[in-house]
Design a protein around this motif. Sequence first.
Motif, PDB file in Angstrom:
ATOM      1  N   THR A 156      -7.332  11.654  57.136  1.00 35.54           N
ATOM      2  CA  THR A 156      -6.177  12.739  57.838  1.00 35.54           C
ATOM      3  C   THR A 156      -5.761  13.629  57.075  1.00 35.54           C
ATOM      4  OG1 THR A 156      -4.846  10.887  56.759  1.00 35.54           O
ATOM      5  CG2 THR A 156      -5.966  10.154  58.940  1.00 35.54           C
ATOM      6  N   GLN A 157      -5.707  13.711  55.838  1.00 38.31           N
ATOM      7  CA  GLN A 157      -5.289  14.790  55.128  1.00 38.31           C
ATOM      8  C   GLN A 157      -5.974  16.165  55.555  1.00 38.31           C
ATOM      9  OE1 GLN A 157      -4.820  13.382  51.080  1.00 38.31           O
ATOM     10  NE2 GLN A 157      -2.326  13.093  51.389  1.00 38.31           N
ATOM     11  N   SER A 158      -7.453  15.784  55.305  1.00 37.50           N
ATOM     12  CA  SER A 158      -8.296  16.961  55.555  1.00 37.50           C
ATOM     13  C   SER A 158      -8.042  17.573  57.089  1.00 37.50           C
ATOM     14  CB  SER A 158      -9.760  16.594  55.143  1.00 37.50           C
ATOM     15  OG  SER A 158      -9.853  16.241  53.814  1.00 37.50           O
ATOM     16  N   ALA A 159      -7.854  16.712  58.043  1.00 36.42           N
ATOM     17  CA  ALA A 159      -7.869  17.009  59.226  1.00 36.42           C
ATOM     18  C   ALA A 159      -6.643  17.636  59.756  1.00 36.42           C
ATOM     19  CB  ALA A 159      -7.988  15.732  60.291  1.00 36.42           C
ATOM     20  N   ALA A 160      -5.393  17.340  58.728  1.00 32.88           N
ATOM     21  CA  ALA A 160      -4.172  17.854  59.266  1.00 32.88           C
ATOM     22  C   ALA A 160      -4.467  19.224  58.504  1.00 32.88           C
ATOM     23  CB  ALA A 160      -2.982  17.195  58.634  1.00 32.88           C
ATOM     24  N   ALA A 161      -4.815  19.670  57.288  1.00 30.92           N
ATOM     25  CA  ALA A 161      -4.982  20.737  56.492  1.00 30.92           C
ATOM     26  C   ALA A 161      -5.906  21.659  57.540  1.00 30.92           C
ATOM     27  CB  ALA A 161      -5.603  20.552  55.351  1.00 30.92           C
ATOM     28  N   LEU A 162      -7.079  21.316  58.381  1.00 31.82           N
ATOM     29  CA  LEU A 162      -7.856  22.249  58.880  1.00 31.82           C
ATOM     30  C   LEU A 162      -7.033  22.563  60.125  1.00 31.82           C
ATOM     31  CD1 LEU A 162     -10.407  23.536  59.240  1.00 31.82           C
ATOM     32  CD2 LEU A 162     -11.355  21.561  60.358  1.00 31.82           C
ATOM     33  N   ALA A 163      -6.187  21.846  60.900  1.00 25.70           N
ATOM     34  CA  ALA A 163      -5.475  22.170  61.784  1.00 25.70           C
ATOM     35  C   ALA A 163      -4.379  23.127  61.627  1.00 25.70           C
ATOM     36  CB  ALA A 163      -4.658  20.873  62.478  1.00 25.70           C
ATOM     37  N   ALA A 164      -3.736  22.873  60.625  1.00 21.06           N
ATOM     38  CA  ALA A 164      -2.743  23.854  60.074  1.00 21.06           C
ATOM     39  C   ALA A 164      -3.553  25.399  59.828  1.00 21.06           C
ATOM     40  CB  ALA A 164      -2.246  23.663  58.593  1.00 21.06           C
ATOM     41  N   HIS A 165      -4.858  25.156  59.212  1.00 20.56           N
ATOM     42  CA  HIS A 165      -5.624  26.572  59.129  1.00 20.56           C
ATOM     43  C   HIS A 165      -6.063  27.191  60.499  1.00 20.56           C
ATOM     44  CE1 HIS A 165      -8.346  29.625  57.179  1.00 20.56           C
ATOM     45  NE2 HIS A 165      -9.131  28.999  57.856  1.00 20.56           N
ATOM     46  N   ALA A 166      -6.285  26.354  61.418  1.00 20.38           N
ATOM     47  CA  ALA A 166      -6.490  26.510  62.810  1.00 20.38           C
ATOM     48  C   ALA A 166      -5.141  27.618  63.334  1.00 20.38           C
ATOM     49  CB  ALA A 166      -6.691  25.708  63.516  1.00 20.38           C
ATOM     50  N   ALA A 167      -3.934  26.784  63.014  1.00 20.27           N
ATOM     51  CA  ALA A 167      -2.814  27.431  63.633  1.00 20.27           C
ATOM     52  C   ALA A 167      -2.632  29.143  62.874  1.00 20.27           C
ATOM     53  CB  ALA A 167      -1.706  26.428  63.270  1.00 20.27           C
ATOM     54  N   ALA A 168      -2.937  29.018  61.465  1.00 21.53           N
ATOM     55  CA  ALA A 168      -2.783  30.356  61.016  1.00 21.53           C
ATOM     56  C   ALA A 168      -3.733  31.256  61.178  1.00 21.53           C
ATOM     57  CB  ALA A 168      -3.093  29.987  59.541  1.00 21.53           C
ATOM     58  N   LEU A 169      -4.935  30.898  62.014  1.00 18.49           N
ATOM     59  CA  LEU A 169      -5.755  31.858  62.740  1.00 18.49           C
ATOM     60  C   LEU A 169      -5.196  32.422  64.082  1.00 18.49           C
ATOM     61  CD1 LEU A 169      -9.321  30.262  61.589  1.00 18.49           C
ATOM     62  CD2 LEU A 169      -8.042  32.309  60.699  1.00 18.49           C
ATOM     63  N   GLY A 170      -4.340  31.637  64.448  1.00 17.33           N
ATOM     64  CA  GLY A 170      -3.751  31.862  65.962  1.00 17.33           C
ATOM     65  C   GLY A 170      -4.227  30.932  66.922  1.00 17.33           C
ATOM     66  N   ALA A 171      -4.825  29.744  66.571  1.00 20.68           N
ATOM     67  CA  ALA A 171      -5.386  28.817  67.638  1.00 20.68           C
ATOM     68  C   ALA A 171      -4.428  27.847  67.548  1.00 20.68           C
ATOM     69  CB  ALA A 171      -6.775  28.457  67.454  1.00 20.68           C
ATOM     70  N   ARG A 172      -4.273  27.097  68.883  1.00 14.45           N
ATOM     71  CA  ARG A 172      -3.667  25.973  69.179  1.00 14.45           C
ATOM     72  C   ARG A 172      -4.580  24.704  68.633  1.00 14.45           C
ATOM     73  NH1 ARG A 172      -3.318  28.796  73.528  1.00 14.45           N
ATOM     74  NH2 ARG A 172      -4.583  27.072  74.656  1.00 14.45           N
ATOM     75  N   ALA A 173      -3.965  23.888  67.757  1.00 16.80           N
ATOM     76  CA  ALA A 173      -4.625  22.755  66.911  1.00 16.80           C
ATOM     77  C   ALA A 173      -3.877  21.528  67.063  1.00 16.80           C
ATOM     78  CB  ALA A 173      -5.248  23.172  65.730  1.00 16.80           C
ATOM     79  N   ARG A 174      -4.824  20.424  67.090  1.00 12.44           N
ATOM     80  CA  ARG A 174      -4.285  19.108  67.062  1.00 12.44           C
ATOM     81  C   ARG A 174      -5.171  18.281  66.504  1.00 12.44           C
ATOM     82  NH1 ARG A 174      -5.525  15.400  72.250  1.00 12.44           N
ATOM     83  NH2 ARG A 174      -7.291  16.177  72.922  1.00 12.44           N
ATOM     84  N   VAL A 175      -4.799  17.052  65.793  1.00 11.69           N
ATOM     85  CA  VAL A 175      -5.564  16.170  64.972  1.00 11.69           C
ATOM     86  C   VAL A 175      -5.663  14.849  66.126  1.00 11.69           C
ATOM     87  CG1 VAL A 175      -5.843  14.234  63.261  1.00 11.69           C
ATOM     88  CG2 VAL A 175      -4.871  16.608  62.950  1.00 11.69           C
ATOM     89  N   VAL A 176      -6.939  14.333  66.216  1.00 15.83           N
ATOM     90  CA  VAL A 176      -7.143  13.206  67.278  1.00 15.83           C
ATOM     91  C   VAL A 176      -7.866  11.969  66.122  1.00 15.83           C
ATOM     92  CG1 VAL A 176      -7.638  14.542  69.131  1.00 15.83           C
ATOM     93  CG2 VAL A 176      -9.454  14.210  67.828  1.00 15.83           C
ATOM     94  N   ASP A 177      -7.402  10.900  66.714  1.00 18.26           N
ATOM     95  CA  ASP A 177      -7.880   9.781  65.885  1.00 18.26           C
ATOM     96  C   ASP A 177      -9.239   9.147  66.481  1.00 18.26           C
ATOM     97  OD1 ASP A 177      -5.479   9.835  64.663  1.00 18.26           O
ATOM     98  OD2 ASP A 177      -4.235   8.466  66.258  1.00 18.26           O
ATOM     99  N   GLU A 178      -9.729   9.400  67.438  1.00 20.66           N
ATOM    100  CA  GLU A 178     -10.729   8.928  67.885  1.00 20.66           C
ATOM    101  C   GLU A 178     -11.789   9.945  68.623  1.00 20.66           C
ATOM    102  OE1 GLU A 178     -13.906   7.383  68.516  1.00 20.66           O
ATOM    103  OE2 GLU A 178     -12.481   5.761  67.619  1.00 20.66           O
ATOM    104  N   PRO A 179     -12.798  10.297  67.924  1.00 20.81           N
ATOM    105  CA  PRO A 179     -13.442  11.543  68.573  1.00 20.81           C
ATOM    106  C   PRO A 179     -14.414  11.194  69.935  1.00 20.81           C
ATOM    107  CG  PRO A 179     -14.391  10.502  66.466  1.00 20.81           C
ATOM    108  CD  PRO A 179     -13.159   9.928  66.573  1.00 20.81           C
ATOM    109  N   ASN A 180     -14.753   9.877  70.040  1.00 23.84           N
ATOM    110  CA  ASN A 180     -15.449   9.231  71.005  1.00 23.84           C
ATOM    111  C   ASN A 180     -14.678   9.643  72.270  1.00 23.84           C
ATOM    112  OD1 ASN A 180     -18.296   8.172  70.218  1.00 23.84           O
ATOM    113  ND2 ASN A 180     -16.878   7.202  68.668  1.00 23.84           N
ATOM    114  N   ALA A 181     -13.677   9.018  72.285  1.00 23.17           N
ATOM    115  CA  ALA A 181     -12.371   9.385  73.310  1.00 23.17           C
ATOM    116  C   ALA A 181     -12.252  10.854  73.744  1.00 23.17           C
ATOM    117  CB  ALA A 181     -11.209   8.442  73.100  1.00 23.17           C
ATOM    118  N   ALA A 182     -12.195  11.576  72.760  1.00 17.26           N
ATOM    119  CA  ALA A 182     -11.811  12.832  72.832  1.00 17.26           C
ATOM    120  C   ALA A 182     -13.092  13.846  73.406  1.00 17.26           C
ATOM    121  CB  ALA A 182     -11.712  13.594  71.489  1.00 17.26           C
TER     122      ALA A 182
END
Length: 314
Positions: A156-182
Motif C-alpha cells: 500500500t505504501q508503494s501504491a500511495a507513492a506512485l499515486a503521488a507521483h502521478a499527481a505530480a505529473l498532472g494526472a488524477r490518481a487513486r489507489v484501488v484495493d481490488e484490481p479484479n473489480a477495477a
Amino acid sequence: MSLLDASTTAAALPYPRLVQAVEALLRDDDVQVPARLVHPLPSGGSLFVMPATDTRLAVVKLITFVPDNPSHGRPAIHGDVIVFDARSGLRRCVLDGPTVTARRTAAVTVAAARRLAACPAGPLLIVGAGVQGRAHLEAFVTALGVQQVSIASRNTQSAAALAAHAAALGARARVVDEPNAALADHPLVVSCTTAHGVVLDASPRRDAFVAAIGAFTPQMIEWAPAVVRAIAADGTIVVDTRDADHEAGDLLQAGVDVAAWPTLGDVIRDTPLWRQQQGKRPVFFKSCGWAGWDLAAARCAVPPLAHAADGRSG
C-alpha cells in the motif's frame, strides 16, 4: 566514451522520442538480434546477456535479475547497456541497465497501445507499483496524454507513492484495493508484478487493451489461464517478439499457441498475420523483453549526427 548514471540515462530517453525509436527499429531490416543468454545464479536469479546490432551501433546488455531482492531492500535488476560503434568497434557510452530496461519496456507498451487500444486516453489501471509501474505511468501520461490513473498493489505504501507521483505529473490518481473489480472501469490495463502466481482472474472489458509485462519467463504468471484462453477465443493476442513463443508465462500456462499470434512488428508492418486478427477485442499484449528494444534506446542516447562527428574525430 560517456558513462551515464540512472538520471542521465533517463534524461537521454524521453518517452515520446523513445516510442518513435521503437517503431522505427521494427521497420529496419538491418537490425540483428541474436538469441539472448540467460544463465541461472545461485541466488535463484538470472544473468542476462543480450546483444543487438544495426549498421551504426552494436549493444550488449548485461544485467542480473534477482526476484527476491526487493524484500531485502535492493532493486531486482542491476547492470549496464554497453554501446559500441558498429564500424570501428569503439565503445561510445555505457547506459544504466535498469533505467534502460524500465523505460524501453514502457515505451514498447505505449507503441503497442497507440496501434491497438480502442481507448488510448484511458483511464488506466496499473497493477504493480514497482519500477515498471512507475515507468508505465510516466510513459502513458507523457507520451499518450493519459490523465486518469488507478493503482493497485499489495504494497500500500508503494501504491500511495506512485499515486503521488502521478499527481505530480498532472494526472488524477487513486489507489484501488481490488484490481479484479477495477477492471470493469478501465479500458487500459498494465499488469507489471513479479508474481509467480495468478494476480488477475477477472475478465477485462470488451474494449480493453491489456499489457501483461510481469510474467516474462515460462514459470511466471499474472493472469489466470481461463481469462487468457477467453481472450484468445474472443479477442486478439499480440506479443512483443517471437521470443515470447517460449518465454510468455501467461500464454504458455494457458495452453495458447503463441506462434499463431502476431508480433508488434507484424502490427507496425501491417502483415497478413496481423490483418487477419484486426477488429477483434479485447487485446492482450504480452511483453517479454528483447535486446532490440535496448538498441532502440541506444539510438536515442547516441544521435546519428553526434555519432558521425565523433567518428570523424577518431
